[in-house]
Design a protein around this motif. Structure first.
Motif, PDB file in Angstrom:
ATOM      1  N   ALA A 190      11.999  19.003   9.150  1.00 54.15           N
ATOM      2  CA  ALA A 190      13.181  18.302   8.642  1.00 54.15           C
ATOM      3  C   ALA A 190      14.339  19.280   8.738  1.00 54.15           C
ATOM      4  O   ALA A 190      14.268  20.396   8.216  1.00 54.15           O
ATOM      5  CB  ALA A 190      12.973  17.855   7.208  1.00 54.15           C
ATOM      6  N   LYS A 191      15.400  18.866   9.425  1.00 57.00           N
ATOM      7  CA  LYS A 191      16.517  19.778   9.668  1.00 57.00           C
ATOM      8  C   LYS A 191      17.842  19.046   9.518  1.00 57.00           C
ATOM      9  O   LYS A 191      18.095  18.057  10.199  1.00 57.00           O
ATOM     10  CB  LYS A 191      16.408  20.360  11.090  1.00 57.00           C
ATOM     11  N   ILE A 192      18.676  19.541   8.618  1.00 57.15           N
ATOM     12  CA  ILE A 192      20.040  19.038   8.481  1.00 57.15           C
ATOM     13  C   ILE A 192      20.915  19.881   9.408  1.00 57.15           C
ATOM     14  O   ILE A 192      20.832  21.117   9.396  1.00 57.15           O
ATOM     15  CB  ILE A 192      20.523  19.122   7.023  1.00 57.15           C
ATOM     16  N   ILE A 193      21.726  19.233  10.206  1.00 56.78           N
ATOM     17  CA  ILE A 193      22.560  19.932  11.180  1.00 56.78           C
ATOM     18  C   ILE A 193      23.776  20.525  10.475  1.00 56.78           C
ATOM     19  O   ILE A 193      24.461  19.851   9.711  1.00 56.78           O
ATOM     20  CB  ILE A 193      23.008  18.974  12.314  1.00 56.78           C
ATOM     21  N   MET A 194      24.027  21.804  10.753  1.00 53.76           N
ATOM     22  CA  MET A 194      25.119  22.534  10.121  1.00 53.76           C
ATOM     23  C   MET A 194      26.235  22.806  11.121  1.00 53.76           C
ATOM     24  O   MET A 194      25.986  23.027  12.301  1.00 53.76           O
ATOM     25  CB  MET A 194      24.602  23.873   9.572  1.00 53.76           C
ATOM     26  N   ASP A 195      27.472  22.819  10.641  1.00 57.38           N
ATOM     27  CA  ASP A 195      28.624  23.173  11.455  1.00 57.38           C
ATOM     28  C   ASP A 195      28.562  24.669  11.734  1.00 57.38           C
ATOM     29  O   ASP A 195      28.387  25.467  10.810  1.00 57.38           O
ATOM     30  CB  ASP A 195      29.912  22.822  10.711  1.00 57.38           C
ATOM     31  N   LYS A 196      28.713  25.054  12.992  1.00 55.53           N
ATOM     32  CA  LYS A 196      28.592  26.467  13.364  1.00 55.53           C
ATOM     33  C   LYS A 196      29.712  27.334  12.801  1.00 55.53           C
ATOM     34  O   LYS A 196      29.494  28.501  12.496  1.00 55.53           O
ATOM     35  CB  LYS A 196      28.565  26.602  14.888  1.00 55.53           C
ATOM     36  N   LEU A 197      30.899  26.779  12.673  1.00 56.05           N
ATOM     37  CA  LEU A 197      32.026  27.574  12.193  1.00 56.05           C
ATOM     38  C   LEU A 197      32.063  27.707  10.678  1.00 56.05           C
ATOM     39  O   LEU A 197      32.309  28.787  10.150  1.00 56.05           O
ATOM     40  CB  LEU A 197      33.350  26.961  12.682  1.00 56.05           C
ATOM     41  N   THR A 198      31.818  26.602   9.969  1.00 59.80           N
ATOM     42  CA  THR A 198      31.936  26.626   8.509  1.00 59.80           C
ATOM     43  C   THR A 198      30.599  26.813   7.803  1.00 59.80           C
ATOM     44  O   THR A 198      30.575  27.056   6.604  1.00 59.80           O
ATOM     45  CB  THR A 198      32.556  25.313   7.995  1.00 59.80           C
ATOM     46  N   ASN A 199      29.500  26.662   8.535  1.00 57.20           N
ATOM     47  CA  ASN A 199      28.148  26.721   7.990  1.00 57.20           C
ATOM     48  C   ASN A 199      27.950  25.673   6.892  1.00 57.20           C
ATOM     49  O   ASN A 199      27.199  25.872   5.949  1.00 57.20           O
ATOM     50  CB  ASN A 199      27.802  28.119   7.479  1.00 57.20           C
ATOM     51  N   ARG A 200      28.649  24.550   7.021  1.00 58.29           N
ATOM     52  CA  ARG A 200      28.544  23.431   6.078  1.00 58.29           C
ATOM     53  C   ARG A 200      27.810  22.282   6.761  1.00 58.29           C
ATOM     54  O   ARG A 200      27.902  22.105   7.976  1.00 58.29           O
ATOM     55  CB  ARG A 200      29.965  22.996   5.694  1.00 58.29           C
ATOM     56  N   SER A 201      27.105  21.504   5.986  1.00 59.59           N
ATOM     57  CA  SER A 201      26.373  20.357   6.521  1.00 59.59           C
ATOM     58  C   SER A 201      27.313  19.428   7.266  1.00 59.59           C
ATOM     59  O   SER A 201      28.448  19.201   6.846  1.00 59.59           O
ATOM     60  CB  SER A 201      25.711  19.596   5.367  1.00 59.59           C
ATOM     61  N   ARG A 202      26.827  18.861   8.373  1.00 59.54           N
ATOM     62  CA  ARG A 202      27.601  17.872   9.119  1.00 59.54           C
ATOM     63  C   ARG A 202      27.250  16.451   8.664  1.00 59.54           C
ATOM     64  O   ARG A 202      27.770  15.486   9.195  1.00 59.54           O
ATOM     65  CB  ARG A 202      27.364  18.036  10.613  1.00 59.54           C
TER      66      ARG A 202
END
Length: 111
Positions: free
Chosen positions: A30-42
């Motif tokens: 199970a993987k929630i995709i994260m924004d590469k720049l902000t390291n926040r969930s997409r």
């Protein structure tokens, strides 16, 4: 079977998403995709389930389910394609041409 999950709360973790789907069968990842720049969930992710019957049941029961204050959108993930993202159009074919390339324009010629 790979499952696409959208409208995930930004506060949710991979483990919490996994626990939710484990109620319907064995979850291999199970993987929630994260924004590469902000390291926040997409706000979306993927869940891989071992058994396709369990996965289909999870899709049916969890689509529209209120998880941490948001209604999940759950469906079977579509296979990844090799198509380029966005645009296309003139000049985006990846080939030389248009501007520069080779010795067009006389830049590499000795006069």
């Amino acid at each position: 079977m790979n499952i696409y999950v959208a409208n995930i709360s930004f506060k949710a973790s991979d483990d919490e998403l996994k626990e939710l789907f484990e109620q319907h069968g064995e979850v291999t990842s199970a993987k929630i995709i994260m924004d590469k720049l902000t390291n926040r969930s997409r706000g979306f992710g993927f869940v891989e389930m071992a058994d396709s019957a369990s996965a289909k049941q999870a899709i049916s029961e969890l689509n529209g389910y209120n998880f941490q204050g948001k209604e999940l959108v759950v469906n079977e993930a579509r296979p990844k394609t090799d198509a380029p993202r966005g645009g296309g159009g003139y000049g985006n074919s990846g080939r030389s041409g248009g501007y520069g390339g080779g010795d067009r324009g006389g830049y590499n010629k000795k006069w």
